[in-house]
Motif scaffolding. Sequence first.
Motif, mmCIF file in Angstrom:
data_model
loop_
_atom_site.group_PDB
_atom_site.id
_atom_site.type_symbol
_atom_site.label_atom_id
_atom_site.label_comp_id
_atom_site.label_asym_id
_atom_site.label_seq_id
_atom_site.Cartn_x
_atom_site.Cartn_y
_atom_site.Cartn_z
ATOM 1 N N LEU B 11 0.771 -1.120 -0.009
ATOM 2 C CA LEU B 11 0.213 -0.090 -0.118
ATOM 3 C C LEU B 11 0.944 1.207 -0.025
ATOM 4 O O LEU B 11 1.894 1.471 0.835
ATOM 5 C CB LEU B 11 -0.757 0.047 1.062
ATOM 6 C CG LEU B 11 -1.976 1.146 1.158
ATOM 7 C CD1 LEU B 11 -2.745 1.249 0.259
ATOM 8 C CD2 LEU B 11 -2.728 1.145 2.813
ATOM 9 N N VAL B 12 0.491 2.148 -0.930
ATOM 10 C CA VAL B 12 1.244 3.400 -1.221
ATOM 11 C C VAL B 12 0.349 4.573 -0.830
ATOM 12 O O VAL B 12 -0.653 4.502 -1.326
ATOM 13 C CB VAL B 12 1.928 3.603 -2.248
ATOM 14 C CG1 VAL B 12 2.926 5.017 -2.346
ATOM 15 C CG2 VAL B 12 3.020 2.557 -2.638
ATOM 16 N N LYS B 19 -6.895 5.072 4.508
ATOM 17 C CA LYS B 19 -6.981 3.763 3.927
ATOM 18 C C LYS B 19 -7.227 2.745 4.907
ATOM 19 O O LYS B 19 -7.138 3.206 6.193
ATOM 20 C CB LYS B 19 -5.573 3.319 3.226
ATOM 21 C CG LYS B 19 -5.276 4.381 2.092
ATOM 22 C CD LYS B 19 -5.980 3.946 0.886
ATOM 23 C CE LYS B 19 -5.499 4.484 -0.259
ATOM 24 N NZ LYS B 19 -6.349 4.303 -1.532
ATOM 25 N N SER B 20 -7.332 1.429 4.689
ATOM 26 C CA SER B 20 -7.617 0.456 5.672
ATOM 27 C C SER B 20 -6.918 -0.718 5.398
ATOM 28 O O SER B 20 -6.734 -1.141 4.279
ATOM 29 C CB SER B 20 -9.064 0.350 5.800
ATOM 30 O OG SER B 20 -9.911 1.205 6.369
ATOM 31 N N SER B 65 -6.384 3.449 13.817
ATOM 32 C CA SER B 65 -7.607 3.355 14.574
ATOM 33 C C SER B 65 -8.071 1.785 14.305
ATOM 34 O O SER B 65 -8.348 1.509 12.943
ATOM 35 C CB SER B 65 -8.780 4.192 14.065
ATOM 36 O OG SER B 65 -9.864 3.711 14.622
ATOM 37 N N PRO B 66 -8.044 0.986 15.112
ATOM 38 C CA PRO B 66 -8.352 -0.407 14.962
ATOM 39 C C PRO B 66 -9.945 -0.562 15.075
ATOM 40 O O PRO B 66 -10.644 -0.033 15.623
ATOM 41 C CB PRO B 66 -7.570 -1.222 15.997
ATOM 42 C CG PRO B 66 -7.574 -0.194 17.275
ATOM 43 C CD PRO B 66 -7.585 1.114 16.631
ATOM 44 N N HIS B 77 -7.351 1.107 10.412
ATOM 45 C CA HIS B 77 -7.802 2.238 9.507
ATOM 46 C C HIS B 77 -6.745 3.190 9.775
ATOM 47 O O HIS B 77 -6.160 3.540 10.888
ATOM 48 C CB HIS B 77 -9.269 2.930 10.221
ATOM 49 C CG HIS B 77 -10.419 2.051 10.033
ATOM 50 N ND1 HIS B 77 -10.861 1.324 8.578
ATOM 51 C CD2 HIS B 77 -11.062 1.446 11.004
ATOM 52 C CE1 HIS B 77 -11.825 0.635 8.954
ATOM 53 N NE2 HIS B 77 -11.905 0.462 10.359
ATOM 54 N N LEU B 78 -6.501 3.873 8.734
ATOM 55 C CA LEU B 78 -5.172 4.657 8.698
ATOM 56 C C LEU B 78 -5.604 6.089 8.398
ATOM 57 O O LEU B 78 -6.357 6.333 7.095
ATOM 58 C CB LEU B 78 -4.030 4.150 7.827
ATOM 59 C CG LEU B 78 -3.752 2.746 7.850
ATOM 60 C CD1 LEU B 78 -2.688 2.301 6.985
ATOM 61 C CD2 LEU B 78 -3.115 2.383 9.297
ATOM 62 N N HIS B 79 -5.080 7.235 8.878
ATOM 63 C CA HIS B 79 -5.422 8.595 8.641
ATOM 64 C C HIS B 79 -4.383 9.573 8.907
ATOM 65 O O HIS B 79 -3.937 9.607 9.840
ATOM 66 C CB HIS B 79 -6.867 8.974 9.041
ATOM 67 C CG HIS B 79 -7.130 10.273 8.856
ATOM 68 N ND1 HIS B 79 -7.322 10.804 7.569
ATOM 69 C CD2 HIS B 79 -7.642 11.538 9.592
ATOM 70 C CE1 HIS B 79 -7.840 12.165 7.762
ATOM 71 N NE2 HIS B 79 -7.778 12.626 8.922
ATOM 72 N N ALA B 80 -4.020 10.297 7.976
ATOM 73 C CA ALA B 80 -2.974 11.345 8.311
ATOM 74 C C ALA B 80 -1.716 10.995 8.741
ATOM 75 O O ALA B 80 -1.263 11.175 9.804
ATOM 76 C CB ALA B 80 -3.781 12.409 9.274
#
Lengths: 115, 115
Positions: B11-12, B19-20, B65-66, B77-80
């Motif tokens: 994942l880039v 993204k998750s 964030s799991p 969950h991935l953010h910033a």
Amino acid sequence: KQEVTQIPAALSVPEGENLVLNCSFTDSAIYNLQWFRQDPGKGLTSLLLIQSSQREQTSGRLNASLDKSSGRSTLYIAASQPGDSATYLCAVRPGIYNQGGKLIFGQGTELSVKP
Amino acid sequence: DTEVTQTPKHLVMGMTNKKSLKCEQHMGHRAMYWYKQKAKKPPELMFVYSYEKLSINESVPSRFSPECPNSSLLNLHLHALQPEDSALYLCASSQVLAGAQETQYFGPGTRLLVL
């Protein structure tokens, strides 16, 4: 605080040699100790798990020992093969203060078996 | 079937993206884990779920964030994210949290690059 150390950091041997990887930990209060194998860029594969009440475990050419009182474990690989080349990680599961399932890993030993 | 699957493999993402990561197991395990592994370093525990409830958060920044929607599935969950978050993210599962004989089974990981 539990700390896990693995020596050596890297090891290169000719095919067919028997070898020993070392792992030491600072707190003897553990539930178990696991040895894992990791190929480059891949996940971990569990090789052997030794419960705190056990002294050793064997699987094929692998034998792992545990001396809880001295805080040491060894992984013995007999008749090494090029396919054994990988990083080997030792991990302990802390006992008394364990919050559930946490593994503490050593830095790993990178093994290279030359044909 | 002793397999833990993870998607995507690679994942880039940019620092403003969301993204998750997904992890799945069908072994009936009730404990699931997220680890982060930087190059040439051992895995570091991030989160532990037991019976779909968050059991351990190792002081992970809130940009991770799991989520555990059911007993077979674990998301991250991935953010910033920041470039230093680039790493191999490993998922693992075990039958339960407790027990000296519990082996953790690892997935192949998601290689994350944050630009």
